[in-house]
Design a protein around this motif. Structure first.
Motif, PDB file in Angstrom:
ATOM      1  N   MET A   1       0.766  -1.365   0.112  1.00 11.92           N
ATOM      2  CA  MET A   1       0.108  -0.096  -0.010  1.00 11.92           C
ATOM      3  C   MET A   1       1.016   1.320  -0.120  1.00 11.92           C
ATOM      4  SD  MET A   1      -3.354  -0.829   2.358  1.00 11.92           S
ATOM      5  CE  MET A   1      -2.505  -1.118   3.899  1.00 11.92           C
ATOM      6  N   ARG A   2       1.916   1.012   0.746  1.00 21.47           N
ATOM      7  CA  ARG A   2       2.794   2.413   0.724  1.00 21.47           C
ATOM      8  C   ARG A   2       3.374   2.511  -0.728  1.00 21.47           C
ATOM      9  NH1 ARG A   2       8.181   3.022   1.082  1.00 21.47           N
ATOM     10  NH2 ARG A   2       8.554   0.960   1.999  1.00 21.47           N
ATOM     11  N   LEU A   3       3.857   1.743  -1.517  1.00 18.82           N
ATOM     12  CA  LEU A   3       4.275   1.840  -2.830  1.00 18.82           C
ATOM     13  C   LEU A   3       3.283   2.229  -3.539  1.00 18.82           C
ATOM     14  CD1 LEU A   3       6.222  -1.588  -3.321  1.00 18.82           C
ATOM     15  CD2 LEU A   3       7.306   0.817  -2.931  1.00 18.82           C
ATOM     16  N   LEU A   4       1.962   1.866  -3.562  1.00 25.61           N
ATOM     17  CA  LEU A   4       0.869   2.429  -4.310  1.00 25.61           C
ATOM     18  C   LEU A   4       0.634   3.748  -4.104  1.00 25.61           C
ATOM     19  CD1 LEU A   4      -1.511  -0.566  -4.502  1.00 25.61           C
ATOM     20  CD2 LEU A   4       0.121   0.230  -6.156  1.00 25.61           C
ATOM     21  N   ALA A   5       0.671   4.298  -2.695  1.00 25.25           N
ATOM     22  CA  ALA A   5       0.444   5.570  -2.209  1.00 25.25           C
ATOM     23  C   ALA A   5       1.494   6.518  -2.858  1.00 25.25           C
ATOM     24  CB  ALA A   5       0.726   5.698  -0.908  1.00 25.25           C
ATOM     25  N   GLU A   6       2.810   6.142  -2.951  1.00 23.77           N
ATOM     26  CA  GLU A   6       3.872   6.983  -3.591  1.00 23.77           C
ATOM     27  C   GLU A   6       4.048   6.920  -5.016  1.00 23.77           C
ATOM     28  OE1 GLU A   6       7.858   8.939  -3.513  1.00 23.77           O
ATOM     29  OE2 GLU A   6       6.333   8.828  -1.784  1.00 23.77           O
ATOM     30  N   HIS A   7       3.532   5.706  -5.637  1.00 21.56           N
ATOM     31  CA  HIS A   7       3.954   5.488  -6.936  1.00 21.56           C
ATOM     32  C   HIS A   7       2.567   5.190  -7.911  1.00 21.56           C
ATOM     33  CE1 HIS A   7       8.047   5.644  -5.908  1.00 21.56           C
ATOM     34  NE2 HIS A   7       7.702   4.640  -5.244  1.00 21.56           N
ATOM     35  N   TYR A   8       1.538   5.541  -7.431  1.00 16.09           N
ATOM     36  CA  TYR A   8       0.068   5.561  -8.283  1.00 16.09           C
ATOM     37  C   TYR A   8      -0.284   4.210  -8.506  1.00 16.09           C
ATOM     38  CZ  TYR A   8       0.840  10.618  -9.048  1.00 16.09           C
ATOM     39  OH  TYR A   8       0.986  11.864  -8.498  1.00 16.09           O
ATOM     40  N   VAL A   9       0.288   3.435  -9.160  1.00 17.32           N
ATOM     41  CA  VAL A   9      -0.223   2.216  -9.843  1.00 17.32           C
ATOM     42  C   VAL A   9       1.023   1.299 -10.261  1.00 17.32           C
ATOM     43  CG1 VAL A   9       0.094   3.327 -12.220  1.00 17.32           C
ATOM     44  CG2 VAL A   9      -1.414   1.451 -12.065  1.00 17.32           C
ATOM     45  N   LEU A  10       0.743  -0.166  -9.875  1.00 16.43           N
ATOM     46  CA  LEU A  10       1.782  -1.169 -10.208  1.00 16.43           C
ATOM     47  C   LEU A  10       0.832  -2.295 -10.660  1.00 16.43           C
ATOM     48  CD1 LEU A  10       3.603  -1.124  -6.718  1.00 16.43           C
ATOM     49  CD2 LEU A  10       4.544  -0.390  -9.119  1.00 16.43           C
ATOM     50  N   SER A  11       1.668  -2.959 -11.724  1.00 13.63           N
ATOM     51  CA  SER A  11       0.845  -4.240 -12.174  1.00 13.63           C
ATOM     52  C   SER A  11       0.998  -5.414 -11.409  1.00 13.63           C
ATOM     53  CB  SER A  11       1.259  -4.531 -13.671  1.00 13.63           C
ATOM     54  OG  SER A  11       2.596  -5.041 -13.482  1.00 13.63           O
ATOM     55  N   THR A  12       0.073  -6.609 -11.460  1.00 12.77           N
ATOM     56  CA  THR A  12       0.447  -7.878 -10.935  1.00 12.77           C
ATOM     57  C   THR A  12       1.707  -8.211 -11.022  1.00 12.77           C
ATOM     58  OG1 THR A  12      -2.164  -8.558 -11.593  1.00 12.77           O
ATOM     59  CG2 THR A  12      -0.627 -10.133 -10.594  1.00 12.77           C
ATOM     60  N   ASP A  13       2.203  -8.330 -12.185  1.00 14.43           N
ATOM     61  CA  ASP A  13       3.693  -8.716 -12.513  1.00 14.43           C
ATOM     62  C   ASP A  13       4.588  -7.951 -11.570  1.00 14.43           C
ATOM     63  OD1 ASP A  13       2.745 -10.661 -14.002  1.00 14.43           O
ATOM     64  OD2 ASP A  13       3.231  -9.607 -15.963  1.00 14.43           O
ATOM     65  N   GLN A  14       4.599  -6.627 -11.640  1.00 15.77           N
ATOM     66  CA  GLN A  14       5.516  -5.609 -10.953  1.00 15.77           C
ATOM     67  C   GLN A  14       5.589  -6.139  -9.262  1.00 15.77           C
ATOM     68  OE1 GLN A  14       4.067  -1.649 -12.360  1.00 15.77           O
ATOM     69  NE2 GLN A  14       5.869  -1.932 -13.983  1.00 15.77           N
ATOM     70  N   ILE A  15       4.152  -6.066  -8.925  1.00 17.81           N
ATOM     71  CA  ILE A  15       4.123  -6.541  -7.562  1.00 17.81           C
ATOM     72  C   ILE A  15       4.739  -7.749  -7.219  1.00 17.81           C
ATOM     73  CG2 ILE A  15       2.504  -7.022  -5.544  1.00 17.81           C
ATOM     74  CD1 ILE A  15       0.609  -4.666  -7.087  1.00 17.81           C
ATOM     75  N   THR A  16       4.658  -8.721  -7.935  1.00 20.70           N
ATOM     76  CA  THR A  16       5.024  -9.875  -7.693  1.00 20.70           C
ATOM     77  C   THR A  16       6.604 -10.013  -7.785  1.00 20.70           C
ATOM     78  OG1 THR A  16       3.184 -11.246  -8.708  1.00 20.70           O
ATOM     79  CG2 THR A  16       5.185 -12.638  -8.669  1.00 20.70           C
ATOM     80  N   SER A  17       7.022  -9.310  -8.808  1.00 18.06           N
ATOM     81  CA  SER A  17       8.565  -9.261  -8.861  1.00 18.06           C
ATOM     82  C   SER A  17       9.329  -8.841  -7.461  1.00 18.06           C
ATOM     83  CB  SER A  17       9.121  -8.590 -10.101  1.00 18.06           C
ATOM     84  OG  SER A  17      10.418  -8.423 -10.152  1.00 18.06           O
ATOM     85  N   ALA A  18       8.588  -7.616  -6.990  1.00 17.50           N
ATOM     86  CA  ALA A  18       8.954  -6.989  -6.031  1.00 17.50           C
ATOM     87  C   ALA A  18       8.692  -7.398  -4.573  1.00 17.50           C
ATOM     88  CB  ALA A  18       8.283  -5.414  -5.936  1.00 17.50           C
ATOM     89  N   LEU A  19       7.933  -8.191  -4.292  1.00 19.17           N
ATOM     90  CA  LEU A  19       7.192  -8.707  -3.121  1.00 19.17           C
ATOM     91  C   LEU A  19       6.960 -10.125  -2.992  1.00 19.17           C
ATOM     92  CD1 LEU A  19       5.103  -5.553  -2.515  1.00 19.17           C
ATOM     93  CD2 LEU A  19       7.476  -5.821  -1.311  1.00 19.17           C
ATOM     94  N   PHE A  20       6.637 -10.973  -3.732  1.00 23.31           N
ATOM     95  CA  PHE A  20       6.160 -12.323  -3.685  1.00 23.31           C
ATOM     96  C   PHE A  20       7.042 -13.412  -4.307  1.00 23.31           C
ATOM     97  CE2 PHE A  20       2.584  -9.351  -2.946  1.00 23.31           C
ATOM     98  CZ  PHE A  20       2.105 -10.016  -1.686  1.00 23.31           C
TER      99      PHE A  20
END
Length: 280
Positions: A1-20
């Motif tokens: 949620m903090r990343l979305l607050a700062e950077h507006y929008v992320l895709s499923t693949d981007q969130i997967t790569s960064a965190l999962f």
């Protein structure tokens, strides 16, 4: 949620790569967050991938009330609801640019998950970076600020490199891209002297930039790179040494003078001992 607050929008693949650890685990967690209204989602129509893009939902906006609200205008009035904020992002003409900009940082986060000695210590959005260095510019008595698409601090191979990103989709004249360097020239007088990364969609445009900057002295290092190359690796060509591709951590970098007035967010190596997530 903090990343979305700062950077507006992320895709499923981007969130997967960064965190999962896997796309499946990311989708399961994101489905839970969506059900809780912590995040909102919509289908990506910019790339044709059909995956979901995520923004803050109603609960996320409560947790992060000071999020950036409008990618088209930093001075726009605050949205009345998280739905209005999401609509601004969905309808933004800069949506493909936002996703492209965020991808470089996501790639660095993903790389750091595979290398215990690598770390993305700072990731600031365009509006965060612009606001921070505008205040420093005012304190220094300079009328020129910078407006990069993003700012980061990358640590790898025993070296710490700050950088400013100019993500180029090839839609602007080369002269417009080059004029952006003027603000960085001013910043170098009182603030950090970080390399400016000009990331472009193809080798032909990269070569045009290298030709235009050949023999031109700049106060800050300037490096070119391509969208498809991994940003942590040997993807960068310094305009002063176009015969060699360098890793990001090999680029010259200077955190600038220790002056709280004109360089208030000067990075120090002690900052690397902080939380593992990129500094907000």
């Amino acid at each position: 949620m903090r990343l979305l607050a700062e950077h507006y929008v992320l895709s499923t693949d981007q969130i997967t790569s960064a965190l999962f650890p896997s796309r499946r685990s990311a989708r399961l967690r994101l489905a839970q967050l969506h059900q809780m209204e912590a995040v909102s989602r919509f289908v990506d129509v910019t790339t044709g991938s059909g995956q979901h893009l995520y923004t803050l939902g109603p609960l996320g906006a409560v947790v992060h009330p000071t999020q950036f609200n409008d990618p088209n205008s930093a001075g726009a009035r605050a949205p009345r609801t998280s739905i209005e904020r999401t609509e601004r992002i969905i309808g933004s003409r800069r949506l493909p640019h936002l996703l492209g900009t965020n991808q470089l940082f996501i790639d660095l986060l993903g790389y750091a998950r595979t290398d215990e000695h690598a770390r993305l210590a700072r990731w600031w959005s365009e509006q965060h970076t612009t606001a921070t260095f505008a205040a420093a510019s005012y304190a220094a008595g300079s009328g020129t600020g910078v407006q990069p698409d993003g700012h980061g601090i990358w640590h790898a191979g025993g070296h710490t490199v700050g950088f400013f990103l100019e993500h180029d989709n090839g839609t602007e004249p080369l002269g417009t891209v080059l004029r952006k360097l003027r603000g960085y020239e001013q910043l170098a007088r009182y603030g950090p002297r970080y390399p400016v990364l000009l990331r472009v969609p193809g080798r032909r445009r990269e070569q045009h930039l290298l030709d235009a900057l050949a023999g031109v002295p700049t106060a800050m290092p300037v490096a070119t790179g391509l969208h498809g190359e991994h940003p942590a690796g040997p993807a960068w060509t310094l305009t002063t040494d176009p015969g060699l591709r360098r890793w990001l951590h090999e680029l010259p970098s200077d955190h600038g003078p220790d002056n709280p007035a004109t360089n208030p967010h000067r990075f120090t190596d002690t900052d690397l001992s902080g939380p593992a997530d990129p500094e907000p």
